[in-house]
Design a protein around this motif. Structure first.
Motif, PDB file in Angstrom:
ATOM      1  N   THR A 296      42.338  27.207  76.520  1.00  0.00           N
ATOM      2  CA  THR A 296      42.992  26.335  75.553  1.00  0.00           C
ATOM      3  C   THR A 296      43.675  27.189  74.483  1.00  0.00           C
ATOM      4  O   THR A 296      43.601  28.423  74.498  1.00  0.00           O
ATOM      5  N   PHE A 302      38.840  26.263  79.751  1.00  0.00           N
ATOM      6  CA  PHE A 302      39.132  24.836  79.954  1.00  0.00           C
ATOM      7  C   PHE A 302      38.061  24.287  80.893  1.00  0.00           C
ATOM      8  O   PHE A 302      38.216  24.255  82.105  1.00  0.00           O
ATOM      9  N   PRO A 304      35.972  20.985  80.738  1.00  0.00           N
ATOM     10  CA  PRO A 304      35.566  19.701  80.146  1.00  0.00           C
ATOM     11  C   PRO A 304      34.185  19.228  80.571  1.00  0.00           C
ATOM     12  O   PRO A 304      33.509  18.524  79.806  1.00  0.00           O
ATOM     13  N   VAL A 329      40.374  18.923  72.933  1.00  0.00           N
ATOM     14  CA  VAL A 329      40.983  20.156  73.423  1.00  0.00           C
ATOM     15  C   VAL A 329      42.218  20.487  72.595  1.00  0.00           C
ATOM     16  O   VAL A 329      42.973  19.605  72.190  1.00  0.00           O
ATOM     17  N   TYR A 340      41.767  16.472  80.104  1.00  0.00           N
ATOM     18  CA  TYR A 340      40.510  16.970  79.534  1.00  0.00           C
ATOM     19  C   TYR A 340      39.570  15.811  79.227  1.00  0.00           C
ATOM     20  O   TYR A 340      38.394  15.834  79.612  1.00  0.00           O
TER      21      TYR A 340
END
Length: 411
Positions: A296, A302, A304, A329, A340
């Motif tokens: 990010t 990244f 989630p 995010v 996300y």
């Protein structure tokens, strides 16, 4: 993956779909706290001053309307201690009335209110006395919370005493990227960590004395952690599930997470704030993200799905209801933001299906804002803010989250 047709499924009675902000990140002109000093200290590493931020001290009505227009039903915001107590023992009725007006207006719009009493900023006068490393902070914070609650408590629906106390202490005394900017000060870290817990407990008791009757808890930064004993990010690693003093992360794991999950057993809920999966070596040091891995704007992986794993851990250890008080995010690509949230919410549903008692979800953040040492570049917001005119422009993700919330009520 079709994000447009994502459905979270039914939510329990009392669930809150909301979004969150913090006073210093959006209000502007908070000149009386330690962060303002830190921003203006050469060599602190902070990229820029918060300045006018999003001018939300003046534009708060517009911000409330944005929450409502998105189809969300709750707003989490913080009250700025240094505005309310600008000098030791001197309390501003005007500042308290400002926040009371916000609470009344939110209720008039049909929004529920979640108030955070400390979100990273400490009054300059207290910082000059040693801040969170000085045991006097426990009584001073409890006094502030008590006076603020006397003025505001009847209009509060959810109370968060301290936001991410573990970030304040670790970033301030280990990393040095938050005030007081003392990297490697392990004694300061230990002292401030113990004072944070004691301050939360004292504030909890002050809030329970009333007025008002609302759930009380703290919020905790709880990354999903994978330990690689061999120091190699390429090895399988072991997911950390024991944050006690004798666990794999030892004293660090206890002071940064375990002790807060323990004290939360006497709270009404635990607020969990998870953004990514972290990989650490045997000494607890973060292992760098391999080249080419998706990250990010914050440089975070990244990942989630980290949210559901953290929620399950917190639910098991604390044994109280969980509220996701932040998740989001930093990205300029709003389609990536929707991806996300789709994946983090799916992981949250899986945690609930596995037995976690979850009572709400707050997106971070309502607005693109001042992201502490990173300045204004990271874009977490559901709403863009022009840096000159302060004009607000809702992004597609705001309406998307509102549709997810509405569908969950029909399920």
């Amino acid at each position: 993956m079709d994000h447009d047709t994502f459905e979270f499924g039914p939510v329990p009675t009392g669930w809150m779909w909301g979004t969150a902000t913090a006073a210093h990140q959006i209000e502007g002109g908070n000149v009386g706290n330690d962060w303002w000093d830190f921003e203006h200290t050469p060599g602190s590493g902070t990229r820029e001053s918060s300045g006018d931020a999003c001018d939300s001290w003046n534009r708060w009505r517009e911000d409330l309307a944005l929450v409502r227009a998105a189809g969300l039903e709750a707003y989490r915001f913080s009250i700025e201690w240094s505005r309310i107590e600008p000098a030791e023992g001197e309390f501003s009725i005007a500042a308290l009335e400002h926040y009371r007006e916000m609470l009344l207006a939110a209720h008039a719009m049909g929004l529920r209110t979640a108030v955070t009493f400390h979100h990273f900023t400490t009054p300059r006068w207290l910082a000059a006395q040693g801040g969170w490393a000085n045991p006097i902070v426990v009584e001073r914070f409890a006094r502030f919370v008590d006076i603020a609650a006397q003025h505001l408590g009847d209009q509060i629906d959810l109370a968060c005493t301290i936001n991410e106390p573990n970030v304040v202490t670790h970033a301030g005394y280990v990393g040095g990227i938050f005030p007081p900017g003392r990297p490697g000060d392990l004694d300061g870290f230990r002292a401030s960590s113990l004072h944070m817990r004691a301050a939360h407990e004292a504030a909890r008791e002050a809030l329970r004395r009333g007025p008002g009757d609302f759930p009380i808890g703290l919020t905790l930064a709880l990354p999903d952690t994978v330990l690689h004993e061999d120091g190699s990010r390429e090895s399988a690693g072991v997911r950390v599930s024991d944050l006690g003093p004798d666990g794999p992360r030892g004293e660090l794991g206890w002071l940064t997470a375990g002790q807060y999950l323990e004290t939360a057993r006497d709270d009404d809920f635990i607020g969990i704030q998870t953004y990514f999966t972290e990989h650490v070596d045997a000494a607890g040091e973060l292992l760098p993200v391999p080249p080419g891995e998706r990250v990010t704007q914050m440089g975070w992986p990244f990942t989630p799905e980290a949210l559901g794993r953290s929620v399950l851990l917190a639910s098991r250890v604390a044994g109280v209801p969980v509220i996701v008080t932040e998740n989001g995010v930093a990205t300029e690509d709003d389609a990536e933001r929707i991806e996300y949230y789709t994946r983090s919410l799916r992981s949250l549903r899986e945690a609930m299906d596995a037995g976690a008692d979850v009572r709400g979800f707050f997106a971070w953040s309502l607005l693109d804002n001042f992201e502490w040492a990173m300045g204004f570049e990271p874009a977490f917001g559901l709403v863009a803010v022009d840096p000159v005119s302060f004009a607000r422009s809702p992004k597609p993700s705001a309406a998307w989250l509102g549709r997810v919330a509405a569908a969950s009520r029909r399920s």
